[in-house]
Structures are given as structure tokens and as C-alpha cells.
Design a protein around this motif. Sequence first.
Motif, PDB file in Angstrom:
ATOM      1  N   UNK A  67     103.584  46.773  44.659  1.00  0.00           N
ATOM      2  CA  UNK A  67     104.518  46.759  43.207  1.00  0.00           C
ATOM      3  C   UNK A  67     105.584  46.001  43.133  1.00  0.00           C
ATOM      4  N   UNK A  68     106.339  46.094  41.880  1.00  0.00           N
ATOM      5  CA  UNK A  68     107.364  45.371  41.808  1.00  0.00           C
ATOM      6  C   UNK A  68     108.633  46.333  42.315  1.00  0.00           C
ATOM      7  N   UNK A  69     109.835  45.827  42.294  1.00  0.00           N
ATOM      8  CA  UNK A  69     110.997  46.541  42.991  1.00  0.00           C
ATOM      9  C   UNK A  69     110.958  47.998  41.963  1.00  0.00           C
ATOM     10  N   UNK A  70     111.125  48.170  40.805  1.00  0.00           N
ATOM     11  CA  UNK A  70     111.116  49.023  39.992  1.00  0.00           C
ATOM     12  C   UNK A  70     110.309  50.148  40.247  1.00  0.00           C
ATOM     13  N   UNK A  71     108.828  49.553  40.625  1.00  0.00           N
ATOM     14  CA  UNK A  71     107.702  50.548  40.700  1.00  0.00           C
ATOM     15  C   UNK A  71     107.624  51.220  42.382  1.00  0.00           C
ATOM     16  N   UNK A  72     108.304  50.113  43.078  1.00  0.00           N
ATOM     17  CA  UNK A  72     108.232  50.408  44.425  1.00  0.00           C
ATOM     18  C   UNK A  72     109.457  51.513  44.640  1.00  0.00           C
ATOM     19  N   UNK A  73     110.416  51.507  43.854  1.00  0.00           N
ATOM     20  CA  UNK A  73     111.643  52.444  43.845  1.00  0.00           C
ATOM     21  C   UNK A  73     111.232  53.962  43.532  1.00  0.00           C
ATOM     22  N   UNK A  74     110.227  53.944  42.410  1.00  0.00           N
ATOM     23  CA  UNK A  74     109.564  55.298  42.165  1.00  0.00           C
ATOM     24  C   UNK A  74     108.818  55.845  43.630  1.00  0.00           C
ATOM     25  N   UNK A  75     108.220  54.898  44.066  1.00  0.00           N
ATOM     26  CA  UNK A  75     107.079  55.320  45.187  1.00  0.00           C
ATOM     27  C   UNK A  75     108.005  55.647  46.470  1.00  0.00           C
ATOM     28  N   UNK A  76     109.106  55.050  46.755  1.00  0.00           N
ATOM     29  CA  UNK A  76     109.910  55.558  47.746  1.00  0.00           C
ATOM     30  C   UNK A  76     110.609  56.811  47.593  1.00  0.00           C
ATOM     31  N   UNK A  77     110.904  57.174  46.240  1.00  0.00           N
ATOM     32  CA  UNK A  77     111.473  58.436  46.121  1.00  0.00           C
ATOM     33  C   UNK A  77     110.397  59.375  46.087  1.00  0.00           C
ATOM     34  N   UNK A  78     109.454  59.230  45.841  1.00  0.00           N
ATOM     35  CA  UNK A  78     108.085  60.030  45.932  1.00  0.00           C
ATOM     36  C   UNK A  78     107.688  60.500  47.428  1.00  0.00           C
ATOM     37  N   UNK A  79     108.162  59.471  48.327  1.00  0.00           N
ATOM     38  CA  UNK A  79     107.675  59.679  49.594  1.00  0.00           C
ATOM     39  C   UNK A  79     108.907  60.257  50.369  1.00  0.00           C
ATOM     40  N   UNK A  87      97.655  49.956  58.308  1.00  0.00           N
ATOM     41  CA  UNK A  87      96.594  50.200  57.852  1.00  0.00           C
ATOM     42  C   UNK A  87      96.166  50.812  56.427  1.00  0.00           C
ATOM     43  N   UNK A  88      97.213  50.944  55.868  1.00  0.00           N
ATOM     44  CA  UNK A  88      97.411  51.709  54.561  1.00  0.00           C
ATOM     45  C   UNK A  88      98.337  51.204  53.418  1.00  0.00           C
ATOM     46  N   UNK A  89      97.736  50.741  52.224  1.00  0.00           N
ATOM     47  CA  UNK A  89      98.513  50.458  51.298  1.00  0.00           C
ATOM     48  C   UNK A  89      98.783  51.468  50.069  1.00  0.00           C
ATOM     49  N   UNK A  90     100.129  51.640  49.615  1.00  0.00           N
ATOM     50  CA  UNK A  90     100.223  52.377  48.634  1.00  0.00           C
ATOM     51  C   UNK A  90     100.504  51.713  47.334  1.00  0.00           C
ATOM     52  N   UNK A  91      99.543  51.947  46.286  1.00  0.00           N
ATOM     53  CA  UNK A  91      99.806  51.245  44.982  1.00  0.00           C
ATOM     54  C   UNK A  91     100.609  51.803  43.943  1.00  0.00           C
ATOM     55  N   UNK A  92     101.928  51.311  43.938  1.00  0.00           N
ATOM     56  CA  UNK A  92     102.744  51.747  43.001  1.00  0.00           C
ATOM     57  C   UNK A  92     102.586  51.428  41.465  1.00  0.00           C
ATOM     58  N   UNK A  93     101.929  50.351  41.170  1.00  0.00           N
ATOM     59  CA  UNK A  93     102.146  49.848  39.962  1.00  0.00           C
ATOM     60  C   UNK A  93     101.130  50.948  39.032  1.00  0.00           C
ATOM     61  N   UNK A  94     101.324  51.083  37.891  1.00  0.00           N
ATOM     62  CA  UNK A  94     100.572  52.351  36.869  1.00  0.00           C
ATOM     63  C   UNK A  94      99.414  51.512  36.389  1.00  0.00           C
ATOM     64  N   UNK A  95      98.549  52.463  35.839  1.00  0.00           N
ATOM     65  CA  UNK A  95      97.293  52.247  35.285  1.00  0.00           C
ATOM     66  C   UNK A  95      97.488  51.372  34.070  1.00  0.00           C
ATOM     67  N   UNK A  96      96.724  50.253  33.816  1.00  0.00           N
ATOM     68  CA  UNK A  96      97.069  49.264  32.821  1.00  0.00           C
ATOM     69  C   UNK A  96      97.747  48.350  33.030  1.00  0.00           C
ATOM     70  N   UNK A  97      98.822  48.378  34.029  1.00  0.00           N
ATOM     71  CA  UNK A  97      99.589  47.290  34.411  1.00  0.00           C
ATOM     72  C   UNK A  97      99.147  45.972  34.424  1.00  0.00           C
ATOM     73  N   UNK A  98      99.580  44.923  34.047  1.00  0.00           N
ATOM     74  CA  UNK A  98      99.108  43.282  34.243  1.00  0.00           C
ATOM     75  C   UNK A  98      98.729  43.162  35.217  1.00  0.00           C
ATOM     76  N   UNK A  99      97.334  42.625  35.625  1.00  0.00           N
ATOM     77  CA  UNK A  99      97.061  42.294  36.970  1.00  0.00           C
ATOM     78  C   UNK A  99      96.816  43.084  37.820  1.00  0.00           C
ATOM     79  N   UNK A 100      96.805  44.385  37.537  1.00  0.00           N
ATOM     80  CA  UNK A 100      96.476  45.417  38.505  1.00  0.00           C
ATOM     81  C   UNK A 100      95.189  45.343  39.138  1.00  0.00           C
ATOM     82  N   UNK A 101      94.194  45.280  38.498  1.00  0.00           N
ATOM     83  CA  UNK A 101      92.757  45.520  39.004  1.00  0.00           C
ATOM     84  C   UNK A 101      92.683  44.028  39.914  1.00  0.00           C
TER      85      UNK A 101
END
Length: 600
Positions: free
Chosen positions: A144-156, A201-215
Motif C-alpha cells: 500500500x501507499x505510505x498513508x495506507x501502510x501507516x494505518x496498517x502499522x498502527x493496527x499491527x 511468506x505473507x503480504x498484508x494488503x493495506x489498500x481499501x476496496x475500490x482503490x485504483x489498481x488494487x485488483x
Amino acid sequence: MHFLRSPLVLFVADLALALLAWWLAFWLRFNLDIPEEFVQLALASSPWCVLAYGVGFAFARIDRQVWSYIGLPELRQLAIGIVLSGTLTAAGVLMLRLHAFPRSTLLLQPLLALVLMGAARAGWRTFAERRLVARQGKPVLILGTLPQASDALRALKGSSQWQPVGILSPQPDEVGRSLQSVRVWGTPAETARVAQTLAVRALLVASPPGASGRREMLLQAADTGVALLTLPRPDEWLKSDGAGPRRLELEDLLGRESVQLDVASLSGLLSGQTVLVTGAGGSIGAQLCRQIARFGVRRLVCVDICEFAVYQLEQELREAHPQMQGCYYTANVREPARLLAIADKHRPAVVFHAAAYKHVPLMEELNAIEALRTNVAGSWHAARAAGVCGAGRFVMISTDKAVNPTNVMGASKRLAELMVQSAAQAFAGTHYVSVRFGNVLGSSGSVVPLFTRQIATGGPVTVTHPDIVRYFMTIAEAAQLVLQAGLMGRSGQIFVMDMGEPVKIIELARMMIRLSGKTELEIPISYTGLRPGEKLFEELLANDESSVATPHPKLRIAKTSRQGLPDVASVLQWIGDADAEPEEAIRAWLRTLVPEYLVR
């Protein structure tokens, strides 16, 4: 270690730091050497400083802070507490009228207190995080982008199971930067290389549904063989097992955005009311019941022909909503007297009609008359029962297969829409609407459970045609939009849902294979050819229809140029007498009522 986390111990530590800051202020004020007479002033005023900080911190609720999870909001709260305490300290000292008291210490002391207490909290949090890292959680990359990764890091934060070791950003200009000491190693295209370098061996997807290019990013990452994880959806945070990352699911990959409901209006419509749902044991009907129960209905009347489905729904709703009165009937919408008796007994304010036969190949061969009896006659019986018992609203669930139908199931649902519009004319006191939508992920009879079973048995995954496409939405999204449509429009209107972009079934099969951790070499895909009545693509509007917007961005109203409605009595009479009619005669009769029905 546990006693050090006690609020009382931490509160005393804060007071001790406040007192230390008091003496440091004197020490700095006199160039590191406090004259004897001012030592006496410091001693005399120290109790007032401690008392003022005790009162100020209690008022600002500083004692409720958990140092291991301190952040900017807590530091702002601490600053407010220190300003309040410093003001009380200054007021008290000035009231004591201590001779020759150095007033500059009154300004210096709060600054020192903020530095000391902030440093203590930062040090404690650093220590706590180091302990968590020492537990050797599984390394995970964040996508994810840095803002998205920031949210994920807080969650972890605080998780002993996962340890973030790197970030993959879709924005090349962010590569090489770091966030909370976690480096951006590359872009999603470099997933394989970075995962191998960091032994991840694991990748955490931080971008929200509907984000551009996510799929596209996810499909790219899935090809590398790493396990794809995502953060829980909001409703999953409420569950005990939804506190951490979970495996990516198909609906996450398709990227459907959450529905925004008019909660206030729906509460006004449903709260304290009696609601009746036909087909309540089916996948859509059951989800409707779950959503309706959330709005605090007084009584929920659930009707379904399948005894086991009704039993399962009863057990689930009794456990989830013990305060709600549930009435569970095994009944068939093809029996008008039984349906009318149920409606007359409970007098529902709202009726949702989800009972239907929807499997295209089964209804196309050998069971055409059954589709008419349930989808057409059953819809009229439900609509009439709603009108006779004085229900305020009736909502029928239709399908995109009713648009320019090429099969009996779709034509029967289009005729059902017309029967509901006839009911709207016959019962002016009830608001009738129909709602069309496409395929629902995970619903009974859909392609997703079939693919799941085929993948579990090693394949092959069977796709009818390489170019076949379908619209997809989640069960929860479909049910919520059905509820929303019940609030809107004029009686007799047909609502069309925004289904987003259509998805190729072959692409869906590939996504599911990749999500299972397999490749197409391990799980082959085979083509079986189009089935009877099946189209390459579905439509949401017929050739003679257009649509107009509604206040809700995901709902539109279908406008048709068709004139006239079928004669209800003759339709019911023909269906009732059609036991011996051959399949071709049934199709020919359907074409007289649904001219857009094209037999293929």
C-alpha cells in the motif's frame, strides 16, 4: 512487571517527574547551583506543586493513559494536563506570597515536565515494542501507499503474531523511504524479489476496496505464491476472532465498496415493526433477515419451504437477537391461502419477497412450469397478501436475467415484475417496488461454491465459455441495497443496482485458484460450452428501457416504454392448467407476455 502498569503506580511516577521538573527548573534558573535561601523556597513550594499536578492530572484523566500504546492523542492530552497543572501551581505559589520567589521557574517547570513525562512514555513504549519484536512474530510485508501502510502499522502495534519488515508501495517515488523504521523496499511488481530477500511468506494488503489498481496489484502479488492477508472489515472487529489480519477472500479481490445506508430512515421504517420475509431460508433471504434484525424490529416473520433452512435461521437469530420475537413458518408461496393466513395473523408493515427458483439450467429443462408457479404465481400471491393485510411496503427481489431474457427463469422473473406492477394498481395503499441485481458471491447455486468444491478436489475448474462475463456483488451488499430500495421511489417502479464492472468468469476462476495457493498448472481450467438458455453477458436494462438517478449512488430507476400490464386472472388460470403443457408451449406462452424473451 504487571504492578508497573498499575494506574496508581504510573500516577505516582508522573507526580515524581513533576517534582523533579520543579527542582530542575530551580537548578537551571540559577546556572546549576541553587543558593541556600532559594533551596528553602523550593522546599516550601514543592508540596503545592505536587498537589496542583495531582489535581490537574486527575481532572485531565492522565491516570487513564496506557504507556505501552502512547500516541499523539495521549501526548496532546498530557500537554493539556501539564498546562492546567502549571497554571494551578503558579496560582498557588503567587497566593503564598513567597518573598523573592523566582517567577521564571513557573514557566520553565511545565516545559521540563512535558519533556520528562513525554520521554518516560516514549521510552516505555519503545521498551514494550522491543519486547514484542523479541517474541519473533511472523515477518510480513505491507502492500500500500505510505498513508495506507501507516494505518496498517498502527493496527499491527501490539501484535505478537506479526512483525512488519517492509513495505511495497505502488508509488515509485516512495521507494527507499521509511515509515516507523519500516523501509519501502519496492513496488508490487517486485513482490517476488523482496519476499525472497526478506524471507517473507505473507503480504498484508493495506489498500481499501475500490482503490485504483488494487485488483491488478493483488493478482500480481498472488502469482508470487505468498499468502495474501488483509485487515478485518469493520463488522469483523466486533468479533473475537477478527482482531488481527485474516486471509484475503474473493470479495476483497473483487473490490466492492461498502454500501452507505440511510440508517435513520430505515430505522424509522423497521424499528418496532412487524416484517415478513419470504424465501427467508435462502442465502439472500437469510441475509435480509440478519440486516432487518439489526434495526430492532418488534417481530420478524420468516417463511420458507425448506424445513432445515428455517431451523438453521431460527437457531442463528435466536442466539444473535434474543430480544426479537421471531416467527418461523415452513410454507410455500405457491399456496395463496396459507400465505394470506400468515400475513393476516401478523399484519406486517413491510414484506420482502425473496422466494424464487433461480437456477437457469434446471428451470430451462424439465421444470419450466415450476418456475412459473413459484416465480410468477408465487410473487402475485405474496404481493396480494401484502395488499390485503394492509402492509405499507412490498419489495420483490428480481434479477438481471429478467432483462432481454433468453431463458425461462429470466422470463418468469420479468413476468413477476409485471405482476407486482399489477398489484401496485390493485392495492393503492401498499408501496410496491422490484429490485434487480446480478450474481451474488457465495449464494446458493452460484458459481463460487462450485469453483470452491472443484478446487478442493484438485480440479478441473469448469467454465462454460472463455468470454462469458457476469456482474457480482456480496450478499451483504445485495441485502442492504434491497432494504434501501424499499424506502424509495413510487409504487410500481423497478430499481436497478449499480453492479460495478462485469467480471470475466475465467478471471474469477483464476483468482480463486490463486487465492487457494495453487497455480493453473496444479488446478487446470476446462471449457464445457454454454448451457441451454445461458447468455455470454447479462444486462441491467432492456432495449426499451433507460434509467434515472436516485438519491442513492448505487440505485437507479428503470424507465420502460412498455404499455399495459398482463391480465392477472388469465395468467394464474393458464399456469394452474398447464400441468400437461409441453415445454415448447410454455415458452411460446411466455413470449406472448414477455415479447423481449428470445429463445436460444
